[in-house]
Design a protein around this motif. Structure first.
Motif, PDB file in Angstrom:
ATOM      1  N   TYR A  80     -67.737 -33.317 -43.588  1.00 58.92           N
ATOM      2  CA  TYR A  80     -66.600 -34.212 -43.786  1.00 58.92           C
ATOM      3  C   TYR A  80     -66.955 -35.672 -43.529  1.00 58.92           C
ATOM      4  CZ  TYR A  80     -64.014 -29.833 -43.716  1.00 58.92           C
ATOM      5  OH  TYR A  80     -63.562 -28.567 -43.992  1.00 58.92           O
ATOM      6  N   LEU A  81     -68.183 -35.916 -43.093  1.00 56.96           N
ATOM      7  CA  LEU A  81     -68.657 -37.274 -42.849  1.00 56.96           C
ATOM      8  C   LEU A  81     -69.769 -37.574 -43.854  1.00 56.96           C
ATOM      9  CD1 LEU A  81     -68.648 -39.837 -41.057  1.00 56.96           C
ATOM     10  CD2 LEU A  81     -70.382 -38.718 -39.638  1.00 56.96           C
ATOM     11  N   PRO A  82     -69.488 -38.354 -44.898  1.00 56.03           N
ATOM     12  CA  PRO A  82     -70.498 -38.644 -45.922  1.00 56.03           C
ATOM     13  C   PRO A  82     -71.773 -39.217 -45.310  1.00 56.03           C
ATOM     14  CG  PRO A  82     -68.323 -39.344 -46.666  1.00 56.03           C
ATOM     15  CD  PRO A  82     -68.181 -38.942 -45.226  1.00 56.03           C
ATOM     16  N   GLU A  83     -72.914 -38.775 -45.857  1.00 58.37           N
ATOM     17  CA  GLU A  83     -74.209 -39.183 -45.318  1.00 58.37           C
ATOM     18  C   GLU A  83     -74.384 -40.694 -45.324  1.00 58.37           C
ATOM     19  OE1 GLU A  83     -76.738 -37.628 -43.854  1.00 58.37           O
ATOM     20  OE2 GLU A  83     -75.590 -35.766 -43.812  1.00 58.37           O
ATOM     21  N   LYS A  84     -73.771 -41.391 -46.273  1.00 63.12           N
ATOM     22  CA  LYS A  84     -73.948 -42.833 -46.367  1.00 63.12           C
ATOM     23  C   LYS A  84     -73.356 -43.570 -45.157  1.00 63.12           C
ATOM     24  CE  LYS A  84     -71.714 -43.120 -50.251  1.00 63.12           C
ATOM     25  NZ  LYS A  84     -71.142 -43.689 -51.492  1.00 63.12           N
ATOM     26  N   MET A  85     -72.510 -42.876 -44.378  1.00 60.48           N
ATOM     27  CA  MET A  85     -71.929 -43.496 -43.194  1.00 60.48           C
ATOM     28  C   MET A  85     -72.760 -43.263 -41.937  1.00 60.48           C
ATOM     29  SD  MET A  85     -67.818 -42.809 -43.603  1.00 60.48           S
ATOM     30  CE  MET A  85     -67.507 -43.442 -41.942  1.00 60.48           C
ATOM     31  N   SER A 144     -83.796 -44.696 -33.453  1.00 67.49           N
ATOM     32  CA  SER A 144     -84.825 -44.071 -32.632  1.00 67.49           C
ATOM     33  C   SER A 144     -84.238 -43.638 -31.292  1.00 67.49           C
ATOM     34  CB  SER A 144     -85.968 -45.061 -32.407  1.00 67.49           C
ATOM     35  OG  SER A 144     -86.941 -44.509 -31.543  1.00 67.49           O
ATOM     36  N   TYR A 145     -84.588 -42.424 -30.879  1.00 68.32           N
ATOM     37  CA  TYR A 145     -84.041 -41.887 -29.620  1.00 68.32           C
ATOM     38  C   TYR A 145     -84.990 -40.850 -29.054  1.00 68.32           C
ATOM     39  CZ  TYR A 145     -80.971 -39.150 -26.550  1.00 68.32           C
ATOM     40  OH  TYR A 145     -80.423 -38.474 -25.480  1.00 68.32           O
ATOM     41  N   LEU A 146     -85.645 -41.185 -27.919  1.00 66.79           N
ATOM     42  CA  LEU A 146     -86.523 -40.255 -27.212  1.00 66.79           C
ATOM     43  C   LEU A 146     -87.589 -39.666 -28.138  1.00 66.79           C
ATOM     44  CD1 LEU A 146     -84.012 -38.330 -24.908  1.00 66.79           C
ATOM     45  CD2 LEU A 146     -85.551 -40.202 -24.300  1.00 66.79           C
ATOM     46  N   GLY A 147     -88.207 -40.531 -28.927  1.00 59.08           N
ATOM     47  CA  GLY A 147     -89.276 -40.082 -29.802  1.00 59.08           C
ATOM     48  C   GLY A 147     -88.785 -39.464 -31.096  1.00 59.08           C
ATOM     49  N   GLY A 148     -87.478 -39.284 -31.230  1.00 62.37           N
ATOM     50  CA  GLY A 148     -86.903 -38.740 -32.456  1.00 62.37           C
ATOM     51  C   GLY A 148     -85.862 -39.697 -33.010  1.00 62.37           C
ATOM     52  N   THR A 149     -84.868 -39.152 -33.634  1.00 65.19           N
ATOM     53  CA  THR A 149     -83.792 -39.980 -34.179  1.00 65.19           C
ATOM     54  C   THR A 149     -82.445 -39.450 -33.722  1.00 65.19           C
ATOM     55  OG1 THR A 149     -83.658 -38.678 -36.210  1.00 65.19           O
ATOM     56  CG2 THR A 149     -85.113 -40.612 -36.225  1.00 65.19           C
ATOM     57  N   MET A 150     -81.475 -40.352 -33.663  1.00 64.60           N
ATOM     58  CA  MET A 150     -80.124 -39.986 -33.272  1.00 64.60           C
ATOM     59  C   MET A 150     -79.154 -40.635 -34.251  1.00 64.60           C
ATOM     60  SD  MET A 150     -78.277 -40.538 -29.583  1.00 64.60           S
ATOM     61  CE  MET A 150     -76.996 -39.409 -29.057  1.00 64.60           C
ATOM     62  N   PRO A 151     -78.162 -39.890 -34.766  1.00 64.15           N
ATOM     63  CA  PRO A 151     -77.249 -40.476 -35.733  1.00 64.15           C
ATOM     64  C   PRO A 151     -76.263 -41.435 -35.064  1.00 64.15           C
ATOM     65  CG  PRO A 151     -76.558 -38.242 -35.210  1.00 64.15           C
ATOM     66  CD  PRO A 151     -77.875 -38.463 -34.516  1.00 64.15           C
ATOM     67  N   ASP A 199     -72.230 -26.901 -33.008  1.00 64.08           N
ATOM     68  CA  ASP A 199     -73.471 -27.334 -33.645  1.00 64.08           C
ATOM     69  C   ASP A 199     -73.210 -28.091 -34.940  1.00 64.08           C
ATOM     70  OD1 ASP A 199     -75.091 -26.229 -31.676  1.00 64.08           O
ATOM     71  OD2 ASP A 199     -75.108 -24.260 -32.653  1.00 64.08           O
ATOM     72  N   LYS A 200     -72.043 -27.895 -35.529  1.00 61.03           N
ATOM     73  CA  LYS A 200     -71.733 -28.546 -36.800  1.00 61.03           C
ATOM     74  C   LYS A 200     -70.891 -29.811 -36.649  1.00 61.03           C
ATOM     75  CE  LYS A 200     -71.985 -24.420 -39.735  1.00 61.03           C
ATOM     76  NZ  LYS A 200     -71.242 -23.545 -40.685  1.00 61.03           N
ATOM     77  N   MET A 201     -70.154 -29.916 -35.557  1.00 63.82           N
ATOM     78  CA  MET A 201     -69.291 -31.091 -35.381  1.00 63.82           C
ATOM     79  C   MET A 201     -70.143 -32.327 -35.136  1.00 63.82           C
ATOM     80  SD  MET A 201     -69.045 -32.554 -32.147  1.00 63.82           S
ATOM     81  CE  MET A 201     -70.040 -32.197 -30.696  1.00 63.82           C
ATOM     82  N   ILE A 202     -69.534 -33.504 -35.378  1.00 64.98           N
ATOM     83  CA  ILE A 202     -70.210 -34.766 -35.113  1.00 64.98           C
ATOM     84  C   ILE A 202     -69.163 -35.790 -34.708  1.00 64.98           C
ATOM     85  CG2 ILE A 202     -70.104 -35.523 -37.538  1.00 64.98           C
ATOM     86  CD1 ILE A 202     -72.846 -36.865 -37.092  1.00 64.98           C
ATOM     87  N   GLY A 203     -69.528 -36.694 -33.812  1.00 59.30           N
ATOM     88  CA  GLY A 203     -68.562 -37.686 -33.361  1.00 59.30           C
ATOM     89  C   GLY A 203     -69.246 -38.864 -32.704  1.00 59.30           C
ATOM     90  N   THR A 204     -68.443 -39.833 -32.314  1.00 62.59           N
ATOM     91  CA  THR A 204     -68.988 -41.034 -31.704  1.00 62.59           C
ATOM     92  C   THR A 204     -67.937 -41.734 -30.857  1.00 62.59           C
ATOM     93  OG1 THR A 204     -70.110 -43.146 -32.149  1.00 62.59           O
ATOM     94  CG2 THR A 204     -68.374 -42.513 -33.664  1.00 62.59           C
ATOM     95  N   SER A 205     -68.403 -42.580 -29.971  1.00 62.18           N
ATOM     96  CA  SER A 205     -67.504 -43.489 -29.268  1.00 62.18           C
ATOM     97  C   SER A 205     -67.223 -44.688 -30.162  1.00 62.18           C
ATOM     98  CB  SER A 205     -68.131 -43.968 -27.955  1.00 62.18           C
ATOM     99  OG  SER A 205     -69.240 -44.809 -28.209  1.00 62.18           O
TER     100      SER A 205
END
Length: 455
Positions: free
Chosen positions: A285-290, A295-302, A104-110
């Motif tokens: 570990y990922l600064p918010e400015k990055m 918009s994604y399915l009526g909400g937001t996606m980082p 739930d805390k991790m974050i990543g991307t392609s």
């Protein structure tokens, strides 16, 4: 009655295919296809390219799925919500393979390959360092920030440091240390160090940095200084190989100070070129400015990728592999590839001409040099030439600074390199050596230029 003009009787076949400005009129699509295909005929066979880590085979079903999704833009999360869901599924799978402690805390991307992923990892360390340095009262104008890494880094790290005005502090390679000398690392660290990079699969030799030992050194430093110096692991080569073959090896998020990891999906993730992944252990570990929200399915996606407007097809290809092969499928492919690499290394060693630096045991890369007492009149560049006559593309190149007089040769064995191809390669190596011995001549006695590879 079909009066279609034959291709090789056409005007187009009388002209050079490589043009410097556009033709005035269009040509038949079948003609364009065949003439451009013919223009590429002199290139090497990708399957015989032993220089590249990049995948050169995918199953027909995977390529069909990818071809059917070329038009999908990966960044349009709201328009292509199913693709966005598949991308997040891939991030979850990768994070799980790397033992993220809290999904739930991790974050990543392609990303577009692991080079973009490295850029993102470096940027995150840089921004986080600036925030902490200001809190610690460090004068940001006194000197430039720096990054500590082994000298066998991939060129994307040099680009990152140039683009972001960061000093690169490299721990040098020597005969005793073909990976980072952990005992020397902290001598390069100071108040301006944004982070330390460990490499899981060094491009030059295939060696692994000892990430666990590196973590212990960083932990000791943090305990003594109160810092939160982090480790980014550049696992471009090993990140989607090691979890399947050596799951017990601790190099990932099981280590306290490993905060982010990148990998290439188009290497041992078994996808065609153009896909990479990065995961941070925790959003902190990922600064918010990055992070930018879309918009994604009526909400937001980082989203935090650098590139926009890129095809989602490689993401689909990666998910196909994960879904199709499963853990045991990947394990079977990688274990077999490792076995094949070790077989090739064993046959090379039997010649008694070469000193093996890497025999494919940790990652399916074979790396060797001519022995100093080999007593031959040819060199590795000559051997590369002879092998190329059989279609094999094999790099020969000098090692890094302080070892630039040492020329090595490297074979990368990929998932599509089976024992049948290995046996052909072994025979061709043996034949090439016999021919070089008989020829008693070298074409590269004074060769200075690297027979290049950048991946």
């Amino acid at each position: 009655m079909n009066n279609a003009l034959p291709l090789f009787g056409s005007k187009a076949a009388c002209e050079n295919v490589i043009i410097e400005k556009m033709n005035q009129e269009p040509i038949d699509p079948k003609f364009a296809y065949q003439l451009i295909k013919d223009q590429l005929i002199d290139e090497g066979n990708a399957r015989q390219n032993m220089a590249t880590f990049c995948q050169t085979y995918m199953e027909p079903e995977a390529t069909a799925l990818m071809a059917e999704t070329f038009e999908k833009n990966a960044i349009d999360k709201s328009e292509y919500s199913c693709t966005a869901e598949i991308e997040q599924a891939c991030v979850n799978i990768v994070a799980d393979l790397w033992n993220a402690p809290d999904m739930d805390k991790m974050i990543g991307t392609s990303t577009v390959g692991s080079s973009e992923a490295c850029m993102l990892g470096g940027m995150a360390m840089n921004f986080k360092w600036r925030e902490e340095a200001l809190e610690r009262g460090v004068d940001l104008n006194k000197q430039r920030p720096n990054l500590v890494i082994f000298s066998g880094y991939q060129v994307c790290w040099e680009k990152f440091c140039v683009y972001w005005d960061i000093d690169m502090r490299t721990v040098p390679m020597d005969e005793e240390h073909m990976s980072i000398n952990v005992n020397e690392v902290m001598n390069y660290v100071d108040d301006y160090t944004i982070g330390v990079v460990g490499i899981l699969g060094i491009t030059y030799t295939g060696k692994y940095d000892d990430i666990q030992a590196l973590d212990e050194k960083v932990e000791q430093f943090n305990q003594e200084t109160g810092r939160e110096l982090g480790i980014h692991v550049d696992a471009a080569s090993g990140g989607l190989f090691t979890p399947f073959v050596f799951p017990e090896l601790e190099w990932d998020f099981r280590l306290k100070n490993v905060v982010s990891i990148n990998t290439s999906g188009h290497k041992y993730g078994l996808v065609y070129p153009g896909i990479g992944w990065i995961v941070w252990k925790d959003r902190k570990y990922l600064p918010e400015k990055m992070i930018f929200n879309v918009s994604y399915l009526g909400g937001t996606m980082p989203t935090m990728a650098i590139n926009f407007s890129r095809s989602a097809s490689q993401i689909i290809g990666q998910y196909y592999n994960f879904y199709r092969y499963g853990f045991n499928g990947y394990k079977g492919i990688h274990s077999r590839t490792r076995m094949v690499a070790m077989k090739v290394a064993e046959e090379i060693e039997k010649t008694n001409l070469f000193e093996i630096y890497n025999n494919g045991d940790n990652i399916p890369i074979i790396c060797y040099r001519l022995k100093e007492d080999a007593n031959v009149t040819w060199n590795l560049y000559d051997l590369a030439d002879r092998l190329q006559m059989k279609g094999w593309q094999v790099p020969a190149y000098p090692l890094l600074e302080d070892l630039e007089n040492v020329v090595i040769q490297r074979f990368v064995c990929r998932g599509d390199f089976g024992m049948n191809m290995a046996e052909s390669l072994i025979r061709d190596i043996q034949t090439a050596i016999e021919e070089l011995e008989s020829a008693n001549v070298t074409m590269h006695a004074n060769k200075k230029q690297v027979q290049g590879f950048t991946h």
